[in-house]
Design an enzyme around this catalytic site. Structure first.
Site, PDB file in Angstrom:
ATOM      1  N   HIS A 186     -35.581  16.248  63.585  1.00 21.81           N
ATOM      2  CA  HIS A 186     -34.298  15.095  63.801  1.00 21.81           C
ATOM      3  C   HIS A 186     -33.583  16.764  64.452  1.00 21.81           C
ATOM      4  O   HIS A 186     -33.234  17.857  64.532  1.00 21.81           O
ATOM      5  CB  HIS A 186     -33.872  15.138  62.138  1.00 21.81           C
ATOM      6  CG  HIS A 186     -34.116  14.150  61.299  1.00 21.81           C
ATOM      7  ND1 HIS A 186     -34.622  13.768  61.760  1.00 21.81           N
ATOM      8  CD2 HIS A 186     -35.339  14.909  59.883  1.00 21.81           C
ATOM      9  CE1 HIS A 186     -35.930  12.242  60.951  1.00 21.81           C
ATOM     10  NE2 HIS A 186     -36.333  13.502  60.139  1.00 21.81           N
TER      11      HIS A 186
ATOM     12  N   HIS B  77     -37.347   5.266  57.755  1.00 17.18           N
ATOM     13  CA  HIS B  77     -36.922   6.944  57.116  1.00 17.18           C
ATOM     14  C   HIS B  77     -36.104   6.322  56.079  1.00 17.18           C
ATOM     15  O   HIS B  77     -35.379   6.076  55.741  1.00 17.18           O
ATOM     16  CB  HIS B  77     -36.293   7.752  57.963  1.00 17.18           C
ATOM     17  CG  HIS B  77     -36.453   9.158  58.043  1.00 17.18           C
ATOM     18  ND1 HIS B  77     -35.814   9.465  57.599  1.00 17.18           N
ATOM     19  CD2 HIS B  77     -36.715   9.802  58.034  1.00 17.18           C
ATOM     20  CE1 HIS B  77     -35.477  10.903  57.011  1.00 17.18           C
ATOM     21  NE2 HIS B  77     -36.617  11.582  58.245  1.00 17.18           N
TER      22      HIS B  77
ATOM     23  N   GLU C 166     -41.004  13.229  64.136  1.00 17.70           N
ATOM     24  CA  GLU C 166     -39.867  12.884  63.631  1.00 17.70           C
ATOM     25  C   GLU C 166     -38.986  14.056  62.699  1.00 17.70           C
ATOM     26  O   GLU C 166     -39.185  14.811  61.906  1.00 17.70           O
ATOM     27  CB  GLU C 166     -40.044  12.495  61.844  1.00 17.70           C
ATOM     28  CG  GLU C 166     -39.819  11.907  61.619  1.00 17.70           C
ATOM     29  CD  GLU C 166     -39.429  11.774  59.786  1.00 17.70           C
ATOM     30  OE1 GLU C 166     -41.033  11.128  59.041  1.00 17.70           O
ATOM     31  OE2 GLU C 166     -38.928  12.407  59.133  1.00 17.70           O
TER      32      GLU C 166
ATOM     33  N   ASP D 186     -41.412  16.450  60.374  1.00 22.21           N
ATOM     34  CA  ASP D 186     -39.504  16.621  60.058  1.00 22.21           C
ATOM     35  C   ASP D 186     -38.792  17.952  60.347  1.00 22.21           C
ATOM     36  O   ASP D 186     -37.603  18.406  59.578  1.00 22.21           O
ATOM     37  CB  ASP D 186     -40.413  16.785  58.341  1.00 22.21           C
ATOM     38  CG  ASP D 186     -38.458  15.467  57.959  1.00 22.21           C
ATOM     39  OD1 ASP D 186     -37.850  15.545  59.207  1.00 22.21           O
ATOM     40  OD2 ASP D 186     -39.292  15.287  56.364  1.00 22.21           O
TER      41      ASP D 186
HETATM   42 MN    MN Z   1     -37.456  12.455  58.234  1.00 21.60          MN
END
Ligand code: MN
Length: 322
Positions: A15, A162, A13, A285
């Site tokens: 980004h 998400h 995950e 994240d």
């Molecule tokens: Mn995220």
């Protein structure tokens, strides 16, 4: 007991932002402070350096929230297509370090299903990530969106649900008294969790898993609290007056969770007890959360080396066919 050999680590995950897509949504949603924004737009330099220093081998890249979920049925397909084409270029530049999750124009479910197929078959993307309500309005379990899940099952790729900033009516009714002092309440501190946990619950209630029995869903943040609550949800839904449903079993069969932004021993052990080590995948994240604390946490986590290897990359290899 300690591992001499460095584990192979896949983080799923993680980004980035696409300048063109991000320029098309109306608000500054998701941007964060300048340091975060710079890292979202950095695809190679700082990103690879920080992966190397933390010991992360692969990032499965996904656009940050709200991705293509703020666009309408007419504009969404072209915007998402452009972003996915450019994501493919990033991945192709470092194919051993990056993989991709597609952005889908969900307000146009047919186009979203086609875009999932195009990016999986043509680019080798590992599935898709959807950020919050479609067009800022609708939960994705509504039957109009099922063409996306039908195609995901046919392609045998997971859909990662998400969070994004929740519906304004929810923020207004539940959070607004404290937003001035605690703006994070809208997002990762609570609003994200409520919205995405609700989305997870609604998917089970909708019957979509009866229709598509091989459908696979991923939730981040150690399952948005749901592993802790599965027993209670299951018990309460089974009381007289409701439709028959095996909530807990359905959840455990169709959902995978990741460690993104939730490096809690207690939450991890609860998740392992409820779902098993085969269903938990390492994630950071990035860049909202830093790599090193996630890797440090994993290193010291009191679980077996065998389970740890599953979480680091074994489960991702299987689920994402890497
Ligand atoms: Mn995220």
């Amino acid at each position: 007991m300690s591992d001499q050999k460095k584990p192979y680590v896949i983080a799923i995950e993680e980004h980035y932002w696409d300048k063109e897509m991000a320029s098309k949504w109306a608000t500054g949603e998701g941007a964060g402070p300048p340091l975060i924004r710079d890292k979202l737009y950095d695809y190679y330099d700082v990103r690879l350096k920080e992966m190397d220093s933390a010991g992360i081998d692969v990032q499965v890249l996904s656009h940050g929230a709200p991705s293509a979920q703020r666009f309408d049925a007419e504009s969404g397909p072209e915007i998402a297509k452009g972003a996915n084409d450019r994501l493919n270029e990033i991945v192709r530049r470092h194919p051993t370090r990056f993989q991709g999750f597609a952005a889908l124009p969900t307000a146009n479910p047919k186009a979203a299903a086609d875009e999932l197929e195009r990016t999986v078959t043509k680019y080798g993307f590992k599935g898709a990530m959807i950020h919050g309500l479609s067009n800022g309005q609708k939960f994705l379990d509504l039957p109009e969106f099922w063409p996306i899940f039908e195609r995901a099952q046919a392609l045998d790729v997971p859909i990662y649900m998400h969070p994004a900033v929740p519906h304004p009516a929810f923020i207004d009714a539940y959070l607004k008294d404290y937003l001035k002092d605690f703006p994070g309440l809208t997002n990762a501190a609570w609003g994200f969790t409520v919205e995405t946990a609700t989305q997870g619950i609604r998917l089970v209630l909708s019957g979509v898993f009866d229709k598509y029995p091989k459908l696979k869903i991923i939730l981040g943040h150690l399952g948005e609290g749901l592993p802790f609550l599965l027993w209670r949800i299951d018990h309460a839904l089974s009381r007289p007056g409701g439709k028959a449903l095996n909530f807990r079993e359905t959840f455990r069969e169709h959902f995978w969770i990741t460690t993104s932004g939730n490096f809690s021993d207690a939450a991890m052990l609860c998740s392992m007890m409820e779902l098993g080590a085969d269903r938990i995948l390492f994630s950071v994240d990035y860049p909202y959360v830093e790599n090193q604390p996630g890797m440090d946490w994993m290193k010291h986590l009191a679980i077996s080396t065998e389970d740890k290897d599953k979480v680091y990359s074994g489960n991702a290899k299987r689920l994402l066919k890497m």
